[in-house]
Design a protein around this motif. Sequence first.
Motif, PDB file in Angstrom:
ATOM      1  N   TRP A 185       0.815  -1.205   0.000  1.00  0.00           N
ATOM      2  CA  TRP A 185       0.000   0.000   0.000  1.00  0.00           C
ATOM      3  C   TRP A 185       0.859   1.272   0.000  1.00  0.00           C
ATOM      4  O   TRP A 185       1.516   1.572   0.987  1.00  0.00           O
ATOM      5  CB  TRP A 185      -0.929   0.014   1.218  1.00  0.00           C
ATOM      6  CG  TRP A 185      -1.964  -1.051   1.163  1.00  0.00           C
ATOM      7  CD1 TRP A 185      -1.988  -2.194   1.891  1.00  0.00           C
ATOM      8  CD2 TRP A 185      -3.113  -1.085   0.316  1.00  0.00           C
ATOM      9  NE1 TRP A 185      -3.088  -2.956   1.561  1.00  0.00           N
ATOM     10  CE2 TRP A 185      -3.802  -2.292   0.592  1.00  0.00           C
ATOM     11  CE3 TRP A 185      -3.632  -0.222  -0.656  1.00  0.00           C
ATOM     12  CZ2 TRP A 185      -4.975  -2.644  -0.068  1.00  0.00           C
ATOM     13  CZ3 TRP A 185      -4.813  -0.584  -1.303  1.00  0.00           C
ATOM     14  CH2 TRP A 185      -5.464  -1.769  -1.003  1.00  0.00           C
ATOM     15  N   GLY A 202     -11.508   0.781  -1.565  1.00  0.00           N
ATOM     16  CA  GLY A 202     -11.590   1.925  -0.664  1.00  0.00           C
ATOM     17  C   GLY A 202     -12.958   2.167  -0.067  1.00  0.00           C
ATOM     18  O   GLY A 202     -13.136   3.128   0.689  1.00  0.00           O
ATOM     19  N   ARG A 242     -16.039   1.766   2.508  1.00  0.00           N
ATOM     20  CA  ARG A 242     -16.088   1.490   3.938  1.00  0.00           C
ATOM     21  C   ARG A 242     -17.527   1.226   4.347  1.00  0.00           C
ATOM     22  O   ARG A 242     -18.434   1.980   4.002  1.00  0.00           O
ATOM     23  CB  ARG A 242     -15.538   2.684   4.715  1.00  0.00           C
ATOM     24  CG  ARG A 242     -15.499   2.469   6.220  1.00  0.00           C
ATOM     25  CD  ARG A 242     -14.914   3.691   6.905  1.00  0.00           C
ATOM     26  NE  ARG A 242     -15.905   4.746   7.094  1.00  0.00           N
ATOM     27  CZ  ARG A 242     -15.619   6.030   7.233  1.00  0.00           C
ATOM     28  NH1 ARG A 242     -14.364   6.442   7.152  1.00  0.00           N
ATOM     29  NH2 ARG A 242     -16.577   6.914   7.422  1.00  0.00           N
ATOM     30  N   ARG A 279      -6.543   4.301   3.090  1.00  0.00           N
ATOM     31  CA  ARG A 279      -6.646   3.395   1.949  1.00  0.00           C
ATOM     32  C   ARG A 279      -5.753   2.172   2.195  1.00  0.00           C
ATOM     33  O   ARG A 279      -4.538   2.276   2.218  1.00  0.00           O
ATOM     34  CB  ARG A 279      -6.212   4.112   0.658  1.00  0.00           C
ATOM     35  CG  ARG A 279      -6.178   3.220  -0.582  1.00  0.00           C
ATOM     36  CD  ARG A 279      -7.576   2.849  -1.040  1.00  0.00           C
ATOM     37  NE  ARG A 279      -7.555   1.945  -2.169  1.00  0.00           N
ATOM     38  CZ  ARG A 279      -7.477   2.328  -3.455  1.00  0.00           C
ATOM     39  NH1 ARG A 279      -7.376   3.612  -3.744  1.00  0.00           N
ATOM     40  NH2 ARG A 279      -7.470   1.441  -4.423  1.00  0.00           N
TER      41      ARG A 279
END
Length: 454
Positions: free
Chosen positions: A109, A193, A195, A330
């Motif tokens: 990431w 991404g 949620r 992220r």
Amino acid sequence: MIAPYLKSAGALLVLGLATGMATDLVVGAALAQDLKSGTLTPIGAERAANKDGTIPAWDGKPVNTPPGAGNKRPDPFAAEKPVLSITAANMAQHAEKLTDGTKALLAKWPGMRVDVYPTHRSAVFAQAIYDAVAQNATRAKLTNNGLTVEGAYGGIPFPVPKNGHEALWNHMLSYRGQLTTFTADKYVMTSGGDRVLTNRQRTSLAYPYYDPKGKPDAFSGEWARARLDVTEPPANAGQAMMTIDYVDNYARPKDGWQYVPGQRRVRKSPSLVYDTPDPSAAGVANFDDVNLFIGAQDRYNVKLVGKREIYVPYNNNGLFRKPVNDVIGRGTLNPDAVRWELHRVWVLEATLREGKRNVAAKRRLYLDEDTWQAVLADSWDAQGKLWKTGQAFTLLAGDEPSASTLSYTWHDLLSGGWVYAGAINETGGVAYQDFDSKQLNRFTSSALASGGVR
């Protein structure tokens, strides 16, 4: 780890051998004395600083964290700045102090970062717990091939573990309060991404194992009860669950009951143990992933690899005080929100026993020496691929006094999805109470129906 006590307890050993006393009892007595005034802390950690001075000596002084409104505790180290920041670009220089899972997150990431702060050995507990640990050093033992604890009460059972199963029981029986209550959220994040708040629940935890009025010879073997009352999302509001954990969980697996409002009845829950998926974690975490590991150990051989100095999440009161929008990033938690420190940890490696199955074919757990709680964990799949990595975040409650992991994350390194569980960012703090056996009336299957309604 036992050898130093054989050497340092010379007079006791001579007496023990001369009188026919069992060597392990003599060693236990020497160890109990060392826990009080020797080279070990009262729960078995090394008192001394490391050779570089980057891990300080343990001084046993609680840090002031007065609970404020809603039992939110302050960050006593909020003014400190990182002494080191590790990214994918420089992680090779620090590889020996990083776990496989942490390195995998840094590589996967962009923006993931490990901000390392000065180390504070802030884990302090009540004298009654220290006294119990010293007594456990001479009386606790494992039976059923290492799967059942006997003779322990009121503190971690094995301050100097001889094998991985003893160390793993220390993790599960570590101090998290006597009666602990909080409301927490569970968020699931996709690789893209998105949620989703999958669960908000009032959590009540009772620990009969830490009842100060109890005694080991009268202990029922029931070490924890949990009650979970769901309040969000609306589709699940009113559901409730209650569970019981036992120190002989190989013979008595976790019991569980569930109240479903639409049915208006309490039912015995299906299996809540091993690798049964947690529905609210969307497949990223299973029931044995709670607190990075919980439950029976009979499916694994657990090896005590030794100790390492590694960077771990620690003293994260500041994380819990931030709005969730400032915390969830992220692919990982926002690096600005997470405090990492250098600590000594016990490394455990669990591999499947012959004929047993679990979706995690191998696990590696990292137990903080000052709390005995898992702060990092890695899991490998049946093909030998590093599959998941977990992080647990320590809440410092010097007023209790205690230091214990609360929120935790699990990251699926293959799919990119992850879960943030036990999040109190939007819901308040943690309340601690003294154990009261009358309170157990709330932790029964019959009590679920009256409390778990819309």
